[in-house]
Design a protein around this motif. Structure first.
Motif, PDB file in Angstrom:
ATOM      1  N   ILE A  23     -35.794  35.854  16.691  1.00 22.10           N
ATOM      2  CA  ILE A  23     -35.858  35.405  15.295  1.00 22.10           C
ATOM      3  C   ILE A  23     -36.599  34.067  15.200  1.00 22.10           C
ATOM      4  CG2 ILE A  23     -34.482  34.608  13.333  1.00 22.10           C
ATOM      5  CD1 ILE A  23     -32.367  36.665  14.141  1.00 22.10           C
ATOM      6  N   THR A  24     -36.311  33.169  16.152  1.00 26.55           N
ATOM      7  CA  THR A  24     -36.970  31.853  16.134  1.00 26.55           C
ATOM      8  C   THR A  24     -38.477  31.983  16.321  1.00 26.55           C
ATOM      9  OG1 THR A  24     -34.969  30.860  17.056  1.00 26.55           O
ATOM     10  CG2 THR A  24     -37.013  29.585  17.211  1.00 26.55           C
ATOM     11  N   THR A  27     -40.126  33.633  13.220  1.00 26.39           N
ATOM     12  CA  THR A  27     -40.144  32.694  12.087  1.00 26.39           C
ATOM     13  C   THR A  27     -41.203  31.618  12.287  1.00 26.39           C
ATOM     14  OG1 THR A  27     -37.776  33.065  11.786  1.00 26.39           O
ATOM     15  CG2 THR A  27     -38.736  31.140  10.699  1.00 26.39           C
ATOM     16  N   LEU A  31     -44.477  30.929   9.913  1.00 22.21           N
ATOM     17  CA  LEU A  31     -44.722  29.623   9.294  1.00 22.21           C
ATOM     18  C   LEU A  31     -46.076  29.054   9.705  1.00 22.21           C
ATOM     19  CD1 LEU A  31     -41.194  27.963   9.645  1.00 22.21           C
ATOM     20  CD2 LEU A  31     -42.247  28.882   7.581  1.00 22.21           C
TER      21      LEU A  31
END
Length: 567
Positions: A23-24, A27, A31
């Motif tokens: 997930i990190t 994400t 971004l």
């Protein structure tokens, strides 16, 4: 490069990550892409509505722009004006409308170069073509002259007369130029001559003397008349005088600044008087040593009998001369003559001496320096007291000033050095401290580089943030523990404390059974099994999810082992 292998490695690495790490990474990637897209789109967001538009005309006069807008409004053609001198229309109509406007003589006042021949006019006469040719030359010359640094605007007009079959009646072409010079700038005589040569070289048979230049005020340029020559000479003399005075003022300030505490505490003004009358003189120098200019030598020799003398009784014989056949026994005559003539010249050297552009005749300097200040406590109130410089210090400063400017008493130079309080309100005047001086000096040195320093500081902060925050965080997030899911802490492990409890429990149970007479049937293994069973029940009630995961893992391992044996 093996892209397939690289993708496989990335896929394997991503598969080994846990859910939080995946997930990190996803994400952060989203971004980053969004940020890059924002940087690409943000600067052009205001120009997005101009897509599909092209430049119709650019850099023209306002009168031409008004005519073009009027034409576009009549034709109902959409247009946009992003800048004052730029008109945009749809790209597919740019070339069509340019041709249409050119057919109507638009632009009228803007300069038109050789692009005027881009439009073919099959019905044009020779006169029309000649007019277009002259307009093209005028436009090109105007553009070229406007590219020069001091010129803001240039209008060129060329007059080319008709050719004549009679050479005596042929009239040469002429040109006139109106120049608008930029503020605080002026044209040097060499620049004026350069512009004239440029125009004369662009038009056939045009002579430099037939090119006339005027400025925006109608004043002729480069005519070399008496008024123009006097004005140019006066400007050159004034510039020479001011430059000389500024050099001396800076020398005085530089030599006194460390003594009085800074350049803000020194004011120096110098007035120089020059004699700009250039005098010419001729000097003749004679060499005391004689110089031989010419030398002539002549020698004359003759040898023979002397001439016969006619004489005697008057008659025929005497008149006829010596009678042939008569012998003369006299000696031969011998004659020699030598002449030597030497001409001497006095050596002379003639030299023509031209005086300097400006001869310094007098020099006056006025220097004012500040004193010192100290804090004084009067009745509990701290004030600043002014302390003037001593007489000895003023004498030294006076001597330094004279040495700096090249003082000459015989020339009538004068130097005045005074000590005054620069701020009349001494109570409110606080001199700069050492720290403030360092700050002021630093700002003066680093001031021109302030914009660059801002970017360097921001880059340094981003680099430190990347090294100290992002890199450690990424390393911790990307740490992979292969046996993290496989290593499940045993819920049934029995440590030393549990062994002690089991031993105590067994001893107590043995005592009870001895009392009841059941010691024969006592089994220590049964006791351990009972305790283990109780712990399993307790663990299942407290952590059912972990127990379920444990059983899944056991089943998975058992299936894998079975498949391996089957293969």
């Amino acid at each position: 490069m093996d892209f397939k292998g690289l993708l496989q490695q990335i896929n394997d690495l991503f598969a080994r990550l846990n859910r939080k790490q995946k997930i990190t990474i996803v994400t952060a990637t989203i971004l980053l892409v969004a940020f890059l897209v924002f940087l690409l789109i943000y600067p052009t967001r205001d120009k997005g509505d101009l897509s599909g538009y092209g430049v119709l005309f650019e850099g023209m006069d306002n009168s031409d722009n008004a005519l073009i807008l009027q034409y576009l409004q009549q034709k109902h053609i959409p247009y946009k004006i992003p800048k004052e001198d730029t008109i945009l229309i749809p790209k597919e109509k740019v070339y069509e409308e340019r041709i249409a406007l050119a057919s109507q003589g638009i632009p009228k006042t803007s300069k038109v170069g050789y692009e005027i021949f881009d439009v073919k006019d099959f019905g044009a006469t020779d006169f029309d073509q000649n007019i277009k040719y002259i307009r093209a030359i005028e436009g090109e010359l105007g553009r070229t002259i406007e590219s020069l640094t001091p010129i803001d605007k240039a209008d060129v007009h060329i007059a080319i007369p008709k050719d004549s079959v009679f050479v005596s009646r042929e009239i040469p072409p002429t040109a006139s130029v109106m120049l608008k010079i930029k503020p605080n700038m002026r044209l040097l005589p060499k620049q004026i001559l350069g512009i004239k040569n440029l125009i004369a070289a662009s038009v056939p048979k045009l002579m430099v003397e037939n090119v006339k230049l005027v400025n925006e005020n109608g004043e002729p340029l480069g005519e070399n008349d008496e008024l123009d020559t006097t004005r140019e000479l006066a400007q050159a003399q004034l510039h020479y005088k001011q430059n000389f005075e500024n050099i001396l003022e800076n020398k005085i300030a530089n030599i006194l600044a460390p003594i009085v505490g800074g350049r803000d505490k020194v004011v120096a003004k110098v007035s120089a008087e020059f004699d700009f009358s250039q005098k010419k003189s001729t000097k003749e120098t004679f060499d005391p040593n004689n110089v031989v200019r010419s030398e002539q030598t002549m020698e004359e020799k003759r040898e023979g009998f002397p001439k016969k003398q006619v004489g005697g009784v008057p008659g025929v014989v005497s008149n006829v001369g010596p009678v042939q056949g008569l012998q003369n026994n006299e000696l031969k005559e011998k004659y020699e003559k030598s002449t030597n003539t030497t001409n001497y010249e006095v050596g002379k050297m003639v030299s023509e001496i031209k005086g300097e552009f400006g001869v310094l005749t007098r020099l006056n300097a006025a220097v004012v320096v500040d004193g010192r200040y100290k804090k004084v406590d009067k009745n509990g109130t701290e004030t600043i007291e002014y302390i003037p410089l001593s007489t000895e210090e003023m004498d030294k400063i006076n001597a330094l000033v004279k040495q700096a400017i090249g003082y000459n008493q015989a020339r009538g130079d004068a130097v005045a050095v005074s000590n005054f309080e620069f701020n009349a309100k001494a109570a409110k005047y606080v001199p700069m401290t050492a720290y403030e001086k360092v700050v002021a000096t630093t700002e003066k040195i680093l001031g021109p580089f302030s914009s660059l320093l801002k970017y360097l500081i921001v880059g340094l902060i981003l680099f430190v943030f990347y090294k100290k925050v992002i890199t450690p965080f990424s390393q911790r997030m990307l740490e992979i523990h292969p046996d993290e899911e496989e290593k499940v802490q045993s819920l049934f492990a029995i440590d030393e404390a549990d062994d002690e409890e089991i031993d105590k429990f067994g001893e107590m149970r043995k005592k009870v059974e001895d009392q009841l007479g059941l010691s024969a049937s006592f089994n220590e293994e049964d006791v351990k099994y009972d305790i283990m069973l109780e712990r399993v029940k307790h663990s299942i009630k407290e952590r059912p999810e972990e127990i379920a995961s444990l059983f899944k893992l056991l089943i998975k391992d058992e299936v894998a082992v079975t498949n391996t044996k089957g293969n």
